[in-house]
Design an enzyme around this catalytic site. Structure first.
Site, mmCIF file in Angstrom:
data_model
loop_
_atom_site.group_PDB
_atom_site.id
_atom_site.type_symbol
_atom_site.label_atom_id
_atom_site.label_comp_id
_atom_site.label_asym_id
_atom_site.label_seq_id
_atom_site.Cartn_x
_atom_site.Cartn_y
_atom_site.Cartn_z
ATOM 1 C CG HIS A 82 -2.118 -0.810 1.162
ATOM 2 N ND1 HIS A 82 -3.259 -0.397 0.526
ATOM 3 C CD2 HIS A 82 -2.396 -2.039 1.644
ATOM 4 C CE1 HIS A 82 -4.204 -1.334 0.629
ATOM 5 N NE2 HIS A 82 -3.700 -2.355 1.308
ATOM 6 C CG ASP A 108 -7.139 -2.796 1.785
ATOM 7 O OD1 ASP A 108 -6.580 -3.697 1.138
ATOM 8 O OD2 ASP A 108 -6.646 -2.262 2.791
ATOM 9 C CD GLU A 134 -5.540 -8.739 4.160
ATOM 10 O OE1 GLU A 134 -5.367 -7.859 3.292
ATOM 11 O OE2 GLU A 134 -5.010 -8.692 5.285
ATOM 12 C CG HIS A 167 -4.586 -6.465 -0.228
ATOM 13 N ND1 HIS A 167 -4.026 -5.413 0.455
ATOM 14 C CD2 HIS A 167 -3.660 -6.840 -1.144
ATOM 15 C CE1 HIS A 167 -2.821 -5.171 -0.030
ATOM 16 N NE2 HIS A 167 -2.576 -6.032 -0.999
HETATM 17 ZN ZN LIG Z 1 -4.762 -4.092 1.800
#
Ligand SMILES: [Zn+2]
Length: 287
Positions: A174, A181, A263, A266
C-alpha cells in the site's frame, strides 16, 4: 587543532630561530584558514537547513487523488477515523482520501465503468498508506496491552500472531500507491447509520446486520477481519457471498489487479513491477 600541534611539534625539532618563526607564521596562517573554512561551512549548513523540506514532504511523489480521476467510486477510508482495528485515526491520515499511482487509479476507473453498467459501484477502504502508518500497525501488534476491539476484528486469534499469519504487513505494498482495499456496493447505495465509537458491534465474522454499519454487499466478513473466513476462497460462505467475491475478483483481474488470497478486499495493481514506497501525509488537496 590536532593537526596544528603536530605541525608545531615537528617544526620545533628543526634547527635555527628563523625556522621557528616561519613555523609560527605557518601555524597562524593555518589557524586562520581553518577558522575561515569553518565559517563558510556554518553558513552553508545554515543555508541548507533553511532550504530543506519538512520531514514529511517528499518532492515529486507521483500520487493522485482517486476522486479527481473517478468521483463516482465511493470512499470510506477507515484509517482516517476510529472505525478500524486500532480504534483511532492512524498516523499519516490527515484526510479521508484515496491516493494512488495514476495508472492504478485509471485502471480502477475502468473497473468502475464496467460495474456501473451492472448497477454496482466500488467502495475503497484504503489506498496509499504512509510508511509511518505501517510502522504504527506494527507497534500496535507489539504493544502488550489488551485490545478491547479484538473481539470485533480478530475474534479467533491473539493479536501477537497477526503479522506472522499475514494479516498485518511489516512492509506494505500500500505504501507504494498501487494496492487497494475495497468492496462492492449495490446501487443505489443504501443509507446506513453512522459509525459510533461508543457502540458495541458484533464480530466481523458474524451476521452482517450485527457488524459495524457498512453499505457494502455482504462478502461474508467485514473489512479487516483477521480470520480464515476472510480468505477469498474459504469454505463456510453462503453461495451468494461466494458469488459476490468472485464478481469482485474477476472485475478487478480484468484490469490488472491481483487479489491477495488471505483477504477478499485486498488487490495489487500489476504486482510484478518494481517501485518505491512513500511517506507523505494524506491530505485533501495537495496531490
Ligand atoms: Zn490491503
Amino acid at each position: 587543532m590536532t593537526v596544528i600541534s603536530h605541525r608545531t611539534g615537528t617544526e620545533g625539532r628543526l634547527k635555527g630561530r628563523g625556522r621557528r618563526v616561519q613555523a609560527r607564521c605557518a601555524s597562524r596562517r593555518f589557524r586562520r584558514l581553518v577558522a575561515g573554512v569553518g565559517a563558510i561551512a556554518l553558513v552553508l549548513s545554515g543555508e541548507l537547513k533553511a532550504q530543506a523540506p519538512p520531514v514529511d514532504e517528499e518532492p515529486a511523489v507521483p500520487l493522485v487523488h482517486l476522486r479527481r480521476v473517478d468521483a463516482s467510486i465511493l470512499q470510506d477510508i477507515r484509517y482516517a477515523g476510529a472505525d478500524n482495528f486500532t480504534g483511532r485515526p492512524v498516523p499519516g491520515y490527515a484526510a479521508a482520501e484515496c491516493l494512488l499511482l495514476r495508472d492504478a487509479a485509471e485502471a480502477l476507473a475502468r473497473v468502475q465503468k464496467g460495474l456501473l453498467q451492472r448497477k454496482l459501484t466500488l467502495k475503497v477502504y484504503d489506498c496509499y498508506r504512509p510508511r509511518r502508518a505501517v510502522r504504527a500497525f506494527r507497534a500496535w501488534v507489539e504493544a502488550p496491552e489488551a485490545d478491547p476491539l479484538g473481539k470485533r476484528f480478530y475474534p479467533g486469534l491473539d493479536k501477537s500472531r497477526l503479522i506472522d499469519l499475514g494479516y498485518i504487513a511489516g512492509v506494505s505494498r500500500h505504501s507504494r500507491g498501487d494496492a487497494v482495499d475495497l468492496t462492492l456496493v449495490a446501487l443505489p447505495a443504501k443509507r446506513v447509520p453512522a459509525f459510533s465509537a461508543s457502540a458495541t458491534y458484533g464480530p466481523c465474522t458474524g451476521p452482517a446486520a450485527a457488524r459495524a454499519p457498512d453499505n457494502g454487499i455482504d462478502m461474508g466478513t467485514g473489512f479487516d477481519c483477521f480470520d480464515a473466513l476472510s480468505h477469498t476462497k474459504t469454505t463456510g460462505l453462503t453461495p451468494e457471498q461466494q458469488r459476490w467475491r468472485q464478481v469482485l475478483v474477476e472485475a478487478m483481474a480484468q484490469q490488472g489487479f491481483h487479489n491477495y488470497p488471505k483477504e477478499w478486499w485486498h488487490f495489487t495493481y500489476r504486482p510484478e513491477r518494481r517501485g518505491r514506497s512513500f511517506d507523505v501525509t494524506i491530505s485533501r488537496g495537495r496531490h
